[in-house]
Write a protein that holds these residues in place. Structure first.
Motif, short mmCIF file in Angstrom:
data_model
loop_
_atom_site.label_atom_id
_atom_site.label_comp_id
_atom_site.label_asym_id
_atom_site.label_seq_id
_atom_site.Cartn_x
_atom_site.Cartn_y
_atom_site.Cartn_z
N PRO A 113 -11.77 -3.18 -62.05
CA PRO A 113 -10.55 -2.86 -62.03
C PRO A 113 -9.86 -2.40 -60.76
N THR A 114 -10.73 -2.15 -59.71
CA THR A 114 -10.49 -1.71 -58.45
C THR A 114 -10.49 -2.56 -57.25
N GLY A 115 -10.96 -3.97 -57.62
CA GLY A 115 -11.23 -4.73 -56.38
C GLY A 115 -12.27 -4.50 -55.73
N ALA A 116 -13.17 -3.69 -56.24
CA ALA A 116 -14.69 -3.53 -55.27
C ALA A 116 -15.40 -4.73 -54.97
N ILE A 117 -15.25 -5.51 -55.80
CA ILE A 117 -16.22 -6.71 -55.87
C ILE A 117 -15.50 -8.05 -55.41
N TYR A 118 -16.02 -8.59 -54.47
CA TYR A 118 -15.28 -9.74 -53.79
C TYR A 118 -16.23 -10.87 -53.45
N LYS A 119 -15.79 -12.07 -53.15
CA LYS A 119 -16.76 -13.19 -52.87
C LYS A 119 -16.22 -13.85 -51.63
N ARG A 120 -17.12 -13.99 -50.67
CA ARG A 120 -16.72 -14.31 -49.53
C ARG A 120 -16.22 -15.67 -49.26
N GLN A 121 -15.09 -16.00 -48.63
CA GLN A 121 -14.66 -17.48 -48.44
C GLN A 121 -15.84 -18.44 -47.73
N LYS A 122 -16.29 -17.59 -46.64
CA LYS A 122 -16.98 -18.42 -45.71
C LYS A 122 -18.45 -18.82 -46.41
N ASP A 123 -19.06 -18.06 -47.19
CA ASP A 123 -20.42 -18.51 -47.62
C ASP A 123 -20.70 -18.06 -48.98
N GLY A 124 -19.75 -17.82 -49.84
CA GLY A 124 -19.67 -17.37 -51.12
C GLY A 124 -20.35 -16.26 -51.63
N ILE A 125 -21.02 -15.46 -50.53
CA ILE A 125 -21.71 -14.36 -50.88
C ILE A 125 -20.85 -13.42 -51.90
N VAL A 126 -21.22 -12.78 -52.94
CA VAL A 126 -20.53 -11.91 -53.80
C VAL A 126 -20.90 -10.23 -53.43
N ASP A 127 -20.17 -9.81 -52.72
CA ASP A 127 -20.22 -8.40 -52.06
C ASP A 127 -19.56 -7.18 -52.92
N ILE A 128 -20.12 -6.19 -52.90
CA ILE A 128 -19.25 -4.90 -53.53
C ILE A 128 -19.14 -4.02 -52.59
N ASP A 129 -18.12 -3.46 -52.55
CA ASP A 129 -17.84 -2.20 -51.78
C ASP A 129 -17.79 -1.19 -52.76
N SER A 130 -19.19 -0.66 -52.77
CA SER A 130 -19.21 0.47 -53.66
C SER A 130 -18.42 2.04 -53.53
N SER A 131 -17.73 1.81 -52.31
CA SER A 131 -17.01 3.01 -52.07
C SER A 131 -15.53 2.86 -52.78
N LEU A 132 -15.30 1.85 -53.37
CA LEU A 132 -14.00 1.50 -54.18
C LEU A 132 -14.43 1.65 -55.75
N CYS A 133 -15.70 1.80 -56.03
CA CYS A 133 -15.98 1.72 -57.53
C CYS A 133 -15.71 2.96 -58.09
N ILE A 134 -15.32 3.09 -59.43
CA ILE A 134 -15.18 4.08 -60.23
C ILE A 134 -16.17 4.31 -61.22
N GLY A 135 -17.08 3.36 -61.29
CA GLY A 135 -18.33 3.63 -62.25
C GLY A 135 -18.12 3.30 -63.81
N CYS A 136 -16.91 2.43 -63.69
CA CYS A 136 -16.78 1.93 -65.27
C CYS A 136 -17.98 1.29 -65.82
N ARG A 137 -18.73 0.38 -65.08
CA ARG A 137 -19.91 -0.33 -65.29
C ARG A 137 -19.66 -1.58 -65.92
N ARG A 138 -18.27 -2.08 -65.74
CA ARG A 138 -18.01 -3.42 -66.47
C ARG A 138 -18.88 -4.48 -65.88
N CYS A 139 -18.79 -4.45 -64.73
CA CYS A 139 -19.66 -5.72 -63.91
C CYS A 139 -21.11 -5.72 -64.51
N GLU A 140 -21.38 -4.42 -64.59
CA GLU A 140 -23.05 -4.34 -65.04
C GLU A 140 -23.24 -4.99 -66.40
#
Lengths: 221, 334
Positions: A98-125
């Motif tokens: 819900p906060t856009g903390a997870i994103y996929k890089r256009q250039k190489d498809g790596i799925v990264d997470i910016d945990s500083s934007l995470c509110i801990g809802c754990r839905r991704c988990e």
């Protein structure tokens, strides 16, 4: 300083944008992992290198080496399956956030997470079919493997790959790993490649960027 | 770089790489070999699970979950616990040793299949008490965050954990009837790849999960199945225009009120009557679970329950589908 967010404004924007849907990023290149289930000796050096790099406490493990043992005497077998985040072509974690903390890089498809934007809802988990996102209890946030993007951007390979003394774990463009045209020590001359092994969730869910050199008892497709 | 190239830096040189590898192997051996199965037992989060919950167990026994507020069709209230069940749950709370708790038969097949929520929550009640952070570490406020799927008209309230969204929010209580063991289907601490050994029971779970997402999560988080309806790959947001009016806000009912009337909601993990009722007034009640919250890129192959007046000719896409839900999910099965 940035203007404080106006909740009413957001709600209005939400109504305006209603019925817009999520579309996965289609990267220019998709990096992925290859793991040789047969030659892996299960030393877990990759796990430890990962924990070292990411400063992880004992609980969370971005990468996990799973020992698979089975059969009945005399037809017994053992092999290892090694998985972290599979940097899926269509990741399930990303659309849940819900906060856009997870994103996929256009250039190489790596799925990264910016945990500083995470509110801990754990839905991704919960949504990841491969158990990649890891909850960090003392901070009430989630974090996960990002294929060591800093290493990738510096022209090197991830810590897990660098730590593998058997050279059974490697990365590369996933399409080339799948068709066997990528030069890697993880695959021998007579090895064949599969996208799914026994007990692994259905790859159709998210199209994970990982292939395996399977054990004869572990190959699925 | 492209990830496939050999690294050009010093770390790419084989001798250095071998040194790094050897170092990590030695470290891994030190950490894992002495007691590989107890590593998680020392995790701070795990330690507290069992030891802090004795007071919560009493609550679980004496105060079952509150009845759903404003439920259109209120699900049957849980039957009061008999003395034996209450004593069993109270006994769970007295287990103060983490390893004992971890190896409790309730975590294994077949006991997990019949475990009640009260039994699970005796030790794990914190899953419903846990809240999301008010702000992320960088200051993103939970109250001002909205995900794309939270624009559905079924969404209400603020950000919450996925456990709450599936079990304790008003919407969850109205339309769902999920039990803990719907998702958590067992765990064998001996095995990292569940049910791979000769002695284990096939629990139907997948690696690193306690569930097979294709058989559970996908039911409500799969792709809009437009292809089987003859819409090819068109998304619902492109189709619904013109099917919905203020008087009939739910476009799905244009065809699924009478013409294609399956009975698949009559399963024990959903409140079928409440879904039917909600669907009349909210346009996203159906779509929410049939494409509106699609984490996964394929669709769940729902059983094709026959309905009165159903065309006896089975369409091509339905030829291999079951005609009723799995036995454990049939309405009336607890």
């Amino acid at each position: 300083m940035a203007e404080p967010l106006d909740k009413a404004k957001i709600k209005e924007a939400v109504i305006r944008k209603k019925r817009e849907v999520y579309e996965p990023v289609k990267p220019d290149l998709q990096l992925g992992f290859i793991h040789n289930n047969v030659d892996c000796i299960g030393c877990r050096a990759c796990e430890i290198a990962c924990k070292d790099k990411n400063g992880l406490a004992p609980g969370p493990r971005f990468r996990r080496v799973m020992y698979v043992e089975g059969g009945k005497f005399p037809d017994v077998y053992a092999y290892k399956v090694n998985m972290s985040c599979n940097h899926c072509a269509e990741p399930a974690c990303l659309p849940t956030c819900p906060t856009g903390a997870i994103y996929k890089r256009q250039k190489d498809g790596i799925v990264d997470i910016d945990s500083s934007l995470c509110i801990g809802c754990r839905r991704c988990e919960a949504a990841c079919p491969f158990g990649a996102p890891q909850f960090i209890p003392d901070q009430n946030i989630v974090s996960k493997c990002n294929m060591c993007v800093d290493e990738i951007d510096a022209g090197r390979k991830p810590y897990c790959v660098m730590a593998c003394m058997m050279r059974v774990l490697d990365i590369g463009p996933i399409d080339k790993l799948r068709d066997g045209t990528h030069e890697t020590k993880a695959r021998g001359p007579n090895d064949y490649i599969v996208s799914q092994v026994q007990s692994m969730a259905d790859p159709e869910l998210t199209k994970p960027s990982i292939v395996f050199i399977p054990h004869s008892k572990g190959a699925v497709k | 770089m492209s990830g496939g190239q050999e690294p050009k830096s010093v770390f790419g040189r084989n001798d250095v790489r071998a040194g790094i590898a050897f170092g990590y192997v030695a470290l891994a051996a030190f950490v894992f070999w002495p007691a590989s199965t107890t590593v998680n037992a020392t995790a701070p989060g795990a330690q507290t699970v069992v030891t802090q919950k004795s007071t919560q167990v009493a609550q679980a026994v004496t105060a079952p979950a509150a009845a759903p507020a404003a439920a259109v069709a209120t699900p049957a209230a849980p039957a009061p616990l008999d003395k034996e069940a209450a004593a069993a749950i109270a006994a769970l709370a007295k287990i103060s040793d983490y390893q004992k708790a971890r190896w409790h038969p309730l975590h294994f097949k077949p006991a997990i299949d019949t475990a009640s929520n009260d039994q699970c929550l005796a030790c794990h009640k914190e899953v419903l008490d846990t809240k999301v952070r008010d702000k992320s570490p960088a200051g993103v406020a939970a109250a001002q965050s909205v995900a794309w799927y939270q624009t559905l008209d079924t969404f209400e309230g603020g950000q919450d954990t996925f456990h709450a969204r599936h079990m304790s929010t008003p919407f969850a209580k109205t339309v769902m009837n999920l039990k803990c063991n719907f998702c958590h289907q067992g765990n064998d601490p001996r095995e990292e790849a569940q049910h791979s050994s000769a002695t284990s029971v096939n629990a139907g779970v997948t690696m690193r999960k306690m569930v097979d997402p294709s058989k559970t999560c996908l039911m409500c988080h799969g792709k809009f199945p437009g292809v089987v309806m003859g819409f090819e790959d068109q998304p619902w947001h492109a189709l619904r225009e013109g099917m919905e009016t203020p008087d009939a806000p739910n476009g799905c009912l244009s065809c699924h009120a009478d013409q294609f009337r399956t009975e698949r909601h009559k399963v024990n993990y959903l409140n079928a009557a409440a879904i039917e009722s909600e669907a009349k007034t909210k346009s996203d009640t159906c779509f929410g679970c049939h494409g509106g919250r699609a984490w996964y890129r394929n669709s769940y192959p729902y059983p094709r329950h026959p309905w009165p007046g159903m065309d006896p000719v089975v369409p091509e896409w339905a030829k291999n589908r079951p005609t009723q839900s799995a036995a454990e999910h049939l309405a009336g099965v607890k």
